[in-house]
Design a protein around this motif. Structure first.
Motif: not given
Length: 566
Positions: A500-505, A528-544
């Protein structure tokens, strides 16, 4: 409430303190300090007039001890009636329990070397001396001091606990007449002058007790007695030398009268006694092998606390109490060591982090948690310039890697001396490492780049990195105490934190402001961190959904499993 505990009113404390004729206090003892009411008076009236006043306290109640420590007062003993401290006090000020006041005053009189004693007692103790101890005290007062009776002393407006009892304020003065003592000793020395060496009785060797602790206490007491004899001998030597007058080339004078001899002995013995006590307590700590197991930061924390331990009298009871405290704190010490290494890797080097949304979500932003990378992390050298000319590991880096190995050995259930550590690796293969080769210790593969001043560390045991992350996560309430708690999505985003962190900008994220900035800066960076983390979760299809985490979990409700020492 203790029926014998009557806090000293300020007005009575001032009245008692003003009984002292000599206000130049070198060291004062308060034998039954309570919550510090009487000591507060000393601090207020004596501090600032002359040099800093050294005050020692005895207090048997542990709750009161906590209050005294908060006030920064030195505690040297618990039960005063068993206190045998060797410091030479110039003043003793006390308000002992009325029921045992006589015993306290007589014991204080025996402890006093040369100075003044002021005590607040029940007036009936002096007016009605029906016991042998009371009569003895009255005799001492008649020979060495005075007494003032005060009615309604515990009925003044500043009294916390009122009682109509009449009190007696006793003032005693004790003198050590060095001149008479020296003459007596001189006569004794002349009588013994013709004795043969064989006739002198030599003290028997110490019988080593079964208990090592008892042996330490005996050695300490013998050392203190020797220091006391040495201090007196030095004062006697100076006294006699000054009777002969000064040398033509010597403009200094030492111990020219009884009073200066007293000051000389008091100063010398107190200094020697405190040094001996520090060495004695240090020997106890070394004998437990605790220091050897601690990380450098844990040692510093213990050393800062150790100063207050050294204030205590060196007795068998106090030693057992200290060791028991170490046992009870062992789990906490280990957790702190683990957190220290975790922070060395991650807190100051954000590129070694993998972010996840923490279990504790009572803060505005939930991405307040992170893990150490499982595969590789990079640590900058503490002294980059050192490696431009040296062919060995710098001292600061040795300490850092020693801490790493101690903690990972602890996580592995091993004694820290058993594994082949990073410092050993650098001793054996510094040339290969400085050439960029990848070399192995028991817990890490290492690549070292001296010009860049960086260590690339590859953990060999991912299970230990996982345990490190989970212990810190639970301790800081980033993870639930049980792996059974939490949704499937929560644990998926935790397990895949590196992906997930590697997918975050994170290029626009200011890590320093996130951790050390003002509240406003922290909030902006966390957003900023929360926004990036939630975007990465969405890209990876992790439902949390962060709302799945328990909210408002309090720190004092955490139950941290303790590690067992090997």
């Amino acid at each position: 409430m203790d029926n014998q505990f009557y806090p000293t009113p300020v007005s009575l404390g001032v009245k008692a303190f003003n009984k002292f004729k000599n206000r130049r206090i070198t060291r004062l003892l308060e034998p039954q300090a309570g919550r510090g009411d009487l000591v507060d008076v000393v601090h207020e009236l004596a501090s600032g007039r002359y040099s800093k006043v050294e005050v020692d306290c005895c207090e048997i109640d542990f709750n009161n001890q906590a209050i005294l420590r908060e006030k920064k007062y030195r505690i040297v003993g618990h039960d005063f009636l068993s206190y045998r401290g060797a410091c030479l006090y110039s003043h003793i000020l006390m308000n002992p329990p009325f029921a045992s006041g006589v015993q306290h005053v007589l014991h204080a009189w025996n402890l006093l070397f040369h100075g003044e004693l002021v005590a607040i007692l029940n007036a009936e103790t002096i007016r009605n001396p029906y016991t042998k101890e009371r009569r003895f005290l009255v005799d001492i007062i008649e020979q060495h001091g005075s007494v003032e009776f005060v009615s309604e002393a515990f009925l003044s407006p500043d009294t916390q606990r009122k009682t109509p009892v009449e009190v007696a304020i006793i003032h005693l003065e004790k003198e050590s007449n060095f001149k008479a003592e020296f003459i007596d000793n001189l006569k004794k020395e002349k009588v013994e002058e013709g004795m043969r060496a064989d006739d002198i009785e030599v003290p028997k060797d110490l019988v080593v007790p079964k208990s090592k602790i008892q042996n330490m206490v005996i050695a300490f007491e013998c050392a203190v007695e020797a220091a006391r004899s040495a201090a007196k001998a030095n004062a006697r030597a100076n006294y006699y030398a000054n009777m002969l007058g000064r040398s033509i080339t010597d403009e200094t004078t030492n111990c020219h009268d009884s009073e200066s001899c007293v000051k000389s002995v008091t100063s010398e013995l107190n200094e020697a006694y405190l040094k001996l006590k520090e060495r004695a307590w240090s020997s106890v700590l070394r004998s437990t092998e605790v220091l050897d197991r601690l990380s450098s930061q844990a040692q510093k924390r213990l050393e800062s606390e150790f100063a207050s331990i050294c204030d205590l009298e060196f007795t068998v009871e106090n030693i057992y109490g200290f060791l028991q405290g170490l046992v009870e704190q062992q789990g906490t010490i280990q957790i702190e060591m683990i957190c220290d290494v975790f922070d060395m890797i991650s807190k100051y080097h954000p590129e070694n982090r993998a972010y996840y949304q923490g279990w504790k979500s009572n803060q505005k932003h939930r991405v307040n948690a992170y893990r150490v990378l499982m595969t590789r992390f990079i640590i900058p050298a503490n002294r980059r310039d050192y490696y431009s000319w040296s062919n060995s590991l710098a001292w600061d880096d040795q300490q850092m890697f020693t801490d790493f190995d101690k903690v990972f050995a602890m996580l592995d259930g091993q004694h820290h001396k058993t594994p082949y550590g990073v410092v050993n690796l650098f001793c054996d293969k510094y040339k290969e490492l400085s050439s960029g080769e990848r070399c192995s210790s028991d817990y890490f593969d290492i690549r070292f780049y001296p010009k860049a001043g960086t260590f690339h560390i590859f953990p060999r045991r991912k299970d230990l990195i996982d345990r490190l992350n989970r212990i810190v996560g639970k301790h800081r309430a980033w993870l639930p105490q049980s792996d059974q708690d939490g949704s499937t999505g929560f644990w998926e985003q935790y397990d895949k934190a590196e992906v997930v962190t590697r997918r975050m900008d994170l290029s626009r994220l200011n890590s320093w402001r996130l951790n050390h900035g003002s509240d406003g800066e922290k909030e902006r960076e966390a957003s900023k961190l929360l926004e990036q983390h939630e975007m990465a979760l969405e890209r990876l299809g992790i439902d949390f959904d962060g709302s799945n985490a328990i909210t408002d979990q309090r720190d004092d409700e955490r139950q941290i499993p303790l590690l067992k020492a090997s």
